[in-house]
Design an enzyme around this catalytic site. Structure first.
Site, PDB file in Angstrom:
ATOM      1  N   HIS A 267       0.869  -1.188   0.000  1.00 42.45           N
ATOM      2  CA  HIS A 267       0.000   0.000   0.000  1.00 42.45           C
ATOM      3  C   HIS A 267       0.903   1.234   0.000  1.00 42.45           C
ATOM      4  CE1 HIS A 267      -3.477   2.378   0.476  1.00 42.45           C
ATOM      5  NE2 HIS A 267      -3.828   2.110   1.715  1.00 42.45           N
ATOM      6  N   HIS A 308      -2.568  -2.287  -9.871  1.00 42.60           N
ATOM      7  CA  HIS A 308      -3.507  -1.666  -8.938  1.00 42.60           C
ATOM      8  C   HIS A 308      -4.775  -2.492  -8.908  1.00 42.60           C
ATOM      9  CE1 HIS A 308      -5.889   1.398  -6.925  1.00 42.60           C
ATOM     10  NE2 HIS A 308      -4.738   1.923  -6.561  1.00 42.60           N
ATOM     11  N   ASP A 364       2.712   5.372  -7.036  1.00 43.94           N
ATOM     12  CA  ASP A 364       3.967   5.239  -6.293  1.00 43.94           C
ATOM     13  C   ASP A 364       5.195   5.075  -7.168  1.00 43.94           C
ATOM     14  OD1 ASP A 364       2.973   5.451  -3.706  1.00 43.94           O
ATOM     15  OD2 ASP A 364       2.191   3.412  -3.800  1.00 43.94           O
TER      16      ASP A 364
HETATM   17  N1  ACO Z   1       4.561  -7.042 -10.634  1.00 45.21           N
HETATM   18  C1  ACO Z   1       4.421  -8.253 -11.200  1.00 45.21           C
HETATM   19  N2  ACO Z   1       3.267  -8.928 -11.265  1.00 45.21           N
HETATM   20  C2  ACO Z   1       2.196  -8.334 -10.722  1.00 45.21           C
HETATM   21  C3  ACO Z   1       2.248  -7.065 -10.120  1.00 45.21           C
HETATM   22  C4  ACO Z   1       3.491  -6.404 -10.087  1.00 45.21           C
HETATM   23  N3  ACO Z   1       3.614  -5.208  -9.541  1.00 45.21           N
HETATM   24  N4  ACO Z   1       1.014  -6.729  -9.659  1.00 45.21           N
HETATM   25  C5  ACO Z   1       0.220  -7.760  -9.972  1.00 45.21           C
HETATM   26  N5  ACO Z   1       0.923  -8.720 -10.604  1.00 45.21           N
HETATM   27  C6  ACO Z   1       0.404  -9.971 -11.164  1.00 45.21           C
HETATM   28  C7  ACO Z   1       0.018 -10.951 -10.067  1.00 45.21           C
HETATM   29  O1  ACO Z   1       1.107 -11.796  -9.714  1.00 45.21           O
HETATM   30  C8  ACO Z   1      -1.120 -11.688 -10.711  1.00 45.21           C
HETATM   31  O2  ACO Z   1      -0.582 -12.592 -11.633  1.00 45.21           O
HETATM   32  P1  ACO Z   1      -1.297 -14.023 -11.907  1.00 45.21           P
HETATM   33  O3  ACO Z   1      -2.641 -13.683 -12.478  1.00 45.21           O
HETATM   34  O4  ACO Z   1      -0.391 -14.727 -12.843  1.00 45.21           O
HETATM   35  O5  ACO Z   1      -1.392 -14.694 -10.564  1.00 45.21           O
HETATM   36  C9  ACO Z   1      -1.833 -10.606 -11.531  1.00 45.21           C
HETATM   37  O6  ACO Z   1      -0.807  -9.657 -11.827  1.00 45.21           O
HETATM   38  C10 ACO Z   1      -2.992  -9.936 -10.806  1.00 45.21           C
HETATM   39  O7  ACO Z   1      -2.482  -9.372  -9.623  1.00 45.21           O
HETATM   40  P2  ACO Z   1      -3.201  -9.429  -8.223  1.00 45.21           P
HETATM   41  O8  ACO Z   1      -2.167  -9.663  -7.174  1.00 45.21           O
HETATM   42  O9  ACO Z   1      -4.369 -10.364  -8.285  1.00 45.21           O
HETATM   43  O10 ACO Z   1      -3.771  -7.980  -8.142  1.00 45.21           O
HETATM   44  P3  ACO Z   1      -4.330  -7.300  -6.843  1.00 45.21           P
HETATM   45  O11 ACO Z   1      -5.415  -6.416  -7.282  1.00 45.21           O
HETATM   46  O12 ACO Z   1      -4.625  -8.283  -5.778  1.00 45.21           O
HETATM   47  O13 ACO Z   1      -3.059  -6.459  -6.327  1.00 45.21           O
HETATM   48  C11 ACO Z   1      -1.530  -4.739  -5.977  1.00 45.21           C
HETATM   49  C12 ACO Z   1      -2.896  -5.112  -6.526  1.00 45.21           C
HETATM   50  C13 ACO Z   1      -1.391  -5.178  -4.522  1.00 45.21           C
HETATM   51  C14 ACO Z   1      -1.361  -3.220  -6.038  1.00 45.21           C
HETATM   52  C15 ACO Z   1      -0.441  -5.430  -6.851  1.00 45.21           C
HETATM   53  O14 ACO Z   1      -0.553  -5.006  -8.199  1.00 45.21           O
HETATM   54  C16 ACO Z   1       0.958  -5.168  -6.324  1.00 45.21           C
HETATM   55  O15 ACO Z   1       1.404  -5.870  -5.413  1.00 45.21           O
HETATM   56  N6  ACO Z   1       1.683  -4.151  -6.885  1.00 45.21           N
HETATM   57  C17 ACO Z   1       2.994  -3.829  -6.394  1.00 45.21           C
HETATM   58  C18 ACO Z   1       2.902  -3.003  -5.121  1.00 45.21           C
HETATM   59  C19 ACO Z   1       2.425  -1.594  -5.373  1.00 45.21           C
HETATM   60  O16 ACO Z   1       2.915  -0.904  -6.251  1.00 45.21           O
HETATM   61  N7  ACO Z   1       1.492  -1.154  -4.528  1.00 45.21           N
HETATM   62  C20 ACO Z   1       0.961   0.209  -4.583  1.00 45.21           C
HETATM   63  C21 ACO Z   1      -0.469   0.196  -4.981  1.00 45.21           C
HETATM   64  S1  ACO Z   1      -1.049   1.853  -5.134  1.00 45.21           S
HETATM   65  C22 ACO Z   1      -1.317   2.343  -3.566  1.00 45.21           C
HETATM   66  O17 ACO Z   1      -1.518   1.625  -2.646  1.00 45.21           O
HETATM   67  C23 ACO Z   1      -1.279   3.733  -3.380  1.00 45.21           C
END
Ligand code: ACO
Length: 434
Positions: A267, A308, A364
């Site tokens: 987050h 996201h 971010d």
């Molecule tokens: N890098 C690589 N792969 C990713 C990323 C990433 N940053 N984000 C998602 N994925 C992949 C997942 O592994 C998943 O793959 P799969 O379908 O093969 O299993 C797919 O994309 C879908 O991702 P989810 O984890 O289901 O997406 P979710 O909505 O649960 O997560 C989140 C969203 C937590 C923001 C995620 O994208 C992430 O961890 N990003 C990196 C951390 C980040 O930048 N957070 C800031 C968010 S903005 C904020 O809070 C202000």
């Protein structure tokens, strides 16, 4: 005329039910009537992490994740970032309308005159170790404020709520700056009533000896970043604030829960994680290898600052931030990590893995680069997020408290544990009981 209802046939019993659809939702409690027998609790929804469950009705922030739209009270974020200022946006989020000149003057004056914290708060903060993370200091100190303002318990009193919200918004920069000064072993700088919200914060952070003057470009840049971070509907920290607040605890305790949630690397901690990631990559030539690891890592290694839960296109805040970054780098000089970030974005946006999953840069991805160029340590990044988000938390808390449909948050579970069994005396246990 089509009806706004959903007809459900339960294939276990052959019975059919009709439930109303309102605002594109069914009320999941309506499913409870669907039973296999009189001792059946009734059908529930199973939705870990609230992927498809609305927890409230809200009139504060609108997001269309597919189109990349973000609006506060109907106003597009791009217009607010360009034309407004943070305290005006704070007023808008809290009260629902943009203030008149006079209303803004009164609000600004109020916030400006509530920036001091009780001297005991200072001593409380002195108790932290020199290497405490400023975000853990911030969360604990905000929670401690509830002990300083017992009147905050009167959450049914509109005037009391207004006072606590003003205090929270006004004192957050002071506590944030004090946390930083503590970790640096520097004396605290007291707030100034002569400065803007952002300039006051920057001065409390940076002033050492002599005269300190905030650069107007940096002041404006941070003000825009504060606008972009002010609210984002039902994200993890806001949901935490609403959930804790639903027990009718005081807003300081509820907001402290929000700070805790925001601290996490998925987050608000993501901007800090982005910087560490860029530093680990170290050079543009190492990007392909890094991308390979992310793609092969089964979700363990992530491209931080990408993806996201809601945005499945470019995060509109990231677009504004890229422009702000250029303005800041004009003053501070370019952050050497920028080249790595730009190339990483370019490669990721062309890569099938990211394209297929609709992973785009989020707010971010670039904010950390700006913060670093402005001289903030990575540990301060989530704190810089928490200051403006306090406005969103407060607006959402106020909305929750005054919403007659809200009750104490209490989700259901699907029990998967052992069935009933009798207690075994300690001397008779063989270990590893299941
Ligand atoms: N890098 C690589 N792969 C990713 C990323 C990433 N940053 N984000 C998602 N994925 C992949 C997942 O592994 C998943 O793959 P799969 O379908 O093969 O299993 C797919 O994309 C879908 O991702 P989810 O984890 O289901 O997406 P979710 O909505 O649960 O997560 C989140 C969203 C937590 C923001 C995620 O994208 C992430 O961890 N990003 C990196 C951390 C980040 O930048 N957070 C800031 C968010 S903005 C904020 O809070 C202000």
């Amino acid at each position: 005329m089509p009806k706004d209802t959903l007809t459900i046939t339960d294939n276990r019993t052959g019975k059919t039910y009709e439930v109303p659809i309102e605002n594109g939702c069914i009320r999941t409690p309506d499913l409870r009537q669907i039973k296999t027998g009189s001792d059946d609790f009734g059908l529930m929804g199973y939705d870990p992490a609230f992927l498809n469950t609305a927890n409230c009705k809200s009139a504060i922030t609108f997001i269309d994740g597919d189109k990349g739209i973000l609006e506060y009270r109907g106003y597009p974020i791009e217009q607010l970032a360009e034309k407004s200022n943070f305290l005006e946006v704070a007023y808008l989020l809290l009260k629902g309308e943009l203030p008149t000149e006079k209303e803004l003057e009164v609000f600004t004056n109020l916030v400006t005159h509530h920036t001091y914290v009780h001297e005991n708060v200072k001593s409380f903060m002195d108790g932290f170790r020199y290497d405490a993370h400023p975000m853990s200091m911030l969360g604990s100190t905000v929670a401690a404020l509830s002990g300083f303002y017992p009147d905050a318990k009167n959450i049914r009193d509109e005037r009391s709520r207004e006072i606590q919200i003003t205090r929270l918004i006004a004192k957050m920069p002071t506590i944030a700056a004090f946390s930083y000064r503590h970790t640096m072993g520097l004396p605290y700088v007291y707030p100034s009533n002569e400065l803007s919200y952002v300039a006051n914060f920057l001065t409390m952070m940076k002033h050492i000896g002599g005269a300190y003057k905030v650069h107007p470009v940096l002041e404006k840049a941070l003000d825009v970043l504060f606008i972009l971070h002010a609210d984002h509907e039902q994200n993890c920290s806001t949901t935490s604030v609403r959930t804790v607040g639903s027990s009718q605890v005081d807003p300081y305790s509820a907001v402290a829960a929000g700070v805790g949630a925001l601290y996490g690397p998925l987050h608000g901690g993501a901007n800090e994680a982005v910087l560490r990631m860029l530093r680990d990559i170290g050079h543009v030539s190492k990007i392909p290898e890094f991308i390979k690891q992310v793609k092969g890592g089964e979700g363990e290694k992530k491209l931080m600052g990408f993806g996201h839960r809601v945005y499945k296109s470019y995060d509109p805040r990231a677009k504004v931030i890229k422009r702000v970054a250029d303005e800041v780098f004009e003053v501070t000089g370019k952050n050497p990590l920028l080249d790595i970030a730009l190339e990483l974005e370019r490669i990721a946006l062309e890569d099938e893995y990211f394209v297929k999953r609709k992973l785009y840069p989020n707010v971010d991805f670039y904010s950390g680069l700006i913060y670093e160029a402005m001289g903030f340590q990575a540990e301060m990044f989530p704190v810089l997020f928490a200051i403006p988000r306090t406005v969103g938390w407060c607006a959402q808390w106020e909305e929750m408290v005054t919403d007659n449909e809200q009750k104490i948050a209490r989700p259901r579970q699907i029990y998967t544990g052992a069935t009933r069994r009798d207690y075994v005396a300690r001397e008779k246990r063989t270990g590893g009981q299941k």
